[in-house]
Design a protein around this motif. Sequence first.
Motif, PDB file in Angstrom:
ATOM      1  N   GLU A  67     -28.539 -36.763  16.467  1.00  0.00           N
ATOM      2  CA  GLU A  67     -27.916 -36.356  15.213  1.00  0.00           C
ATOM      3  C   GLU A  67     -27.560 -34.872  15.305  1.00  0.00           C
ATOM      4  O   GLU A  67     -28.401 -34.047  15.659  1.00  0.00           O
ATOM      5  N   ARG A  68     -26.315 -34.567  15.003  1.00  0.00           N
ATOM      6  CA  ARG A  68     -25.842 -33.189  15.020  1.00  0.00           C
ATOM      7  C   ARG A  68     -25.819 -32.660  13.589  1.00  0.00           C
ATOM      8  O   ARG A  68     -25.208 -33.260  12.715  1.00  0.00           O
ATOM      9  N   VAL A  69     -26.537 -31.543  13.371  1.00  0.00           N
ATOM     10  CA  VAL A  69     -26.670 -30.997  12.018  1.00  0.00           C
ATOM     11  C   VAL A  69     -26.146 -29.567  12.013  1.00  0.00           C
ATOM     12  O   VAL A  69     -26.592 -28.731  12.811  1.00  0.00           O
ATOM     13  N   GLU A  70     -25.215 -29.295  11.112  1.00  0.00           N
ATOM     14  CA  GLU A  70     -24.648 -27.953  11.004  1.00  0.00           C
ATOM     15  C   GLU A  70     -25.173 -27.267   9.748  1.00  0.00           C
ATOM     16  O   GLU A  70     -25.174 -27.845   8.665  1.00  0.00           O
ATOM     17  N   ASP A  71     -25.634 -26.036   9.929  1.00  0.00           N
ATOM     18  CA  ASP A  71     -26.046 -25.205   8.797  1.00  0.00           C
ATOM     19  C   ASP A  71     -24.802 -24.482   8.294  1.00  0.00           C
ATOM     20  O   ASP A  71     -24.297 -23.566   8.939  1.00  0.00           O
ATOM     21  N   LYS A  72     -24.292 -24.918   7.148  1.00  0.00           N
ATOM     22  CA  LYS A  72     -23.044 -24.365   6.629  1.00  0.00           C
ATOM     23  C   LYS A  72     -23.159 -22.869   6.338  1.00  0.00           C
ATOM     24  O   LYS A  72     -22.190 -22.120   6.480  1.00  0.00           O
ATOM     25  N   ALA A  73     -24.344 -22.428   5.955  1.00  0.00           N
ATOM     26  CA  ALA A  73     -24.524 -21.021   5.592  1.00  0.00           C
ATOM     27  C   ALA A  73     -24.413 -20.103   6.809  1.00  0.00           C
ATOM     28  O   ALA A  73     -23.773 -19.063   6.775  1.00  0.00           O
ATOM     29  N   THR A  76     -24.708 -22.351  12.344  1.00  0.00           N
ATOM     30  CA  THR A  76     -25.439 -22.798  13.532  1.00  0.00           C
ATOM     31  C   THR A  76     -25.506 -24.322  13.586  1.00  0.00           C
ATOM     32  O   THR A  76     -25.481 -25.005  12.563  1.00  0.00           O
ATOM     33  N   ILE A  77     -25.602 -24.817  14.808  1.00  0.00           N
ATOM     34  CA  ILE A  77     -25.669 -26.258  15.055  1.00  0.00           C
ATOM     35  C   ILE A  77     -27.023 -26.596  15.655  1.00  0.00           C
ATOM     36  O   ILE A  77     -27.513 -25.885  16.536  1.00  0.00           O
ATOM     37  N   ALA A  78     -27.614 -27.663  15.185  1.00  0.00           N
ATOM     38  CA  ALA A  78     -28.876 -28.144  15.752  1.00  0.00           C
ATOM     39  C   ALA A  78     -28.735 -29.628  16.074  1.00  0.00           C
ATOM     40  O   ALA A  78     -27.943 -30.342  15.448  1.00  0.00           O
ATOM     41  N   TYR A  79     -29.496 -30.066  17.066  1.00  0.00           N
ATOM     42  CA  TYR A  79     -29.465 -31.459  17.506  1.00  0.00           C
ATOM     43  C   TYR A  79     -30.870 -32.049  17.374  1.00  0.00           C
ATOM     44  O   TYR A  79     -31.862 -31.417  17.761  1.00  0.00           O
ATOM     45  N   PHE A  80     -30.924 -33.267  16.858  1.00  0.00           N
ATOM     46  CA  PHE A  80     -32.204 -33.931  16.655  1.00  0.00           C
ATOM     47  C   PHE A  80     -32.130 -35.371  17.162  1.00  0.00           C
ATOM     48  O   PHE A  80     -31.066 -35.995  17.150  1.00  0.00           O
TER      49      PHE A  80
END
Length: 235
Positions: A67-73, A76-80
């Motif tokens: 799952e690719r999660v982007e922090d809109k603020a 940054t991109i994180a992967y889980f």
Amino acid sequence: MTRRPYGLVCPISRACEFLEPRWTIQILAELWNGSTRFNDIRKGVGNISSALLSRRLKEMEALGLVERVEDKASGTIAYFRTEKSIKLEPAMNALAEWAQCNIEAEIALADVDVSTLMWLVRRKIDLAELPRRRAVIRFHFRDDPPPKCLHYWFVVEPGADLPELCSLDPHRDVDLYVETGVVPLGAILEGRSSIEREKEKGGLFLSGDPGLARSMDRWLRTSVYAALEGIVPLS
């Protein structure tokens, strides 16, 4: 991602087809170890280009493994790992246990990338077992042929979550000098040898702060698979 299927009515074969592209299992293992940012995953996986890692993560996302999660603020991109990936843990554990007990240590530890090994060591240093002051530990690799980078420094600052890993001299006074090789250090981490055994064999030499040297078996943690019964030791 095009590849010819095995054409078998076999769940094991189907699982292999699903996980077969190179680096898929290694990326899942690195996510399992806690890395979520692209650069951390790349450093933990090792000899993979940024372009290939980016492509593989997209493919794994399409397969429902990541799952690719982007922090809109912050942007940054994180992967889980997804639930589908988490359900692979028993199978991955079984593979690791089988490898520890059935693959010779010299084969299992051959061709290890030094920078990847040191990234693993960074994660294995237990800061709670180090002095509550700045501590600098220098590793020197004396392999033949020598690795591209012979020296690495860990700089531990009070209150830090992880030590800083440097491949260039940070110009700090060194508290502990560690001379070793890729295979002896890898064997220690994997439970195929020990600090005392490698010191006796000449695979590990420590000099400097005696407290840091004596407590290395406490501040350098080993693999979760190091305590298995029947591990094939380093000869």
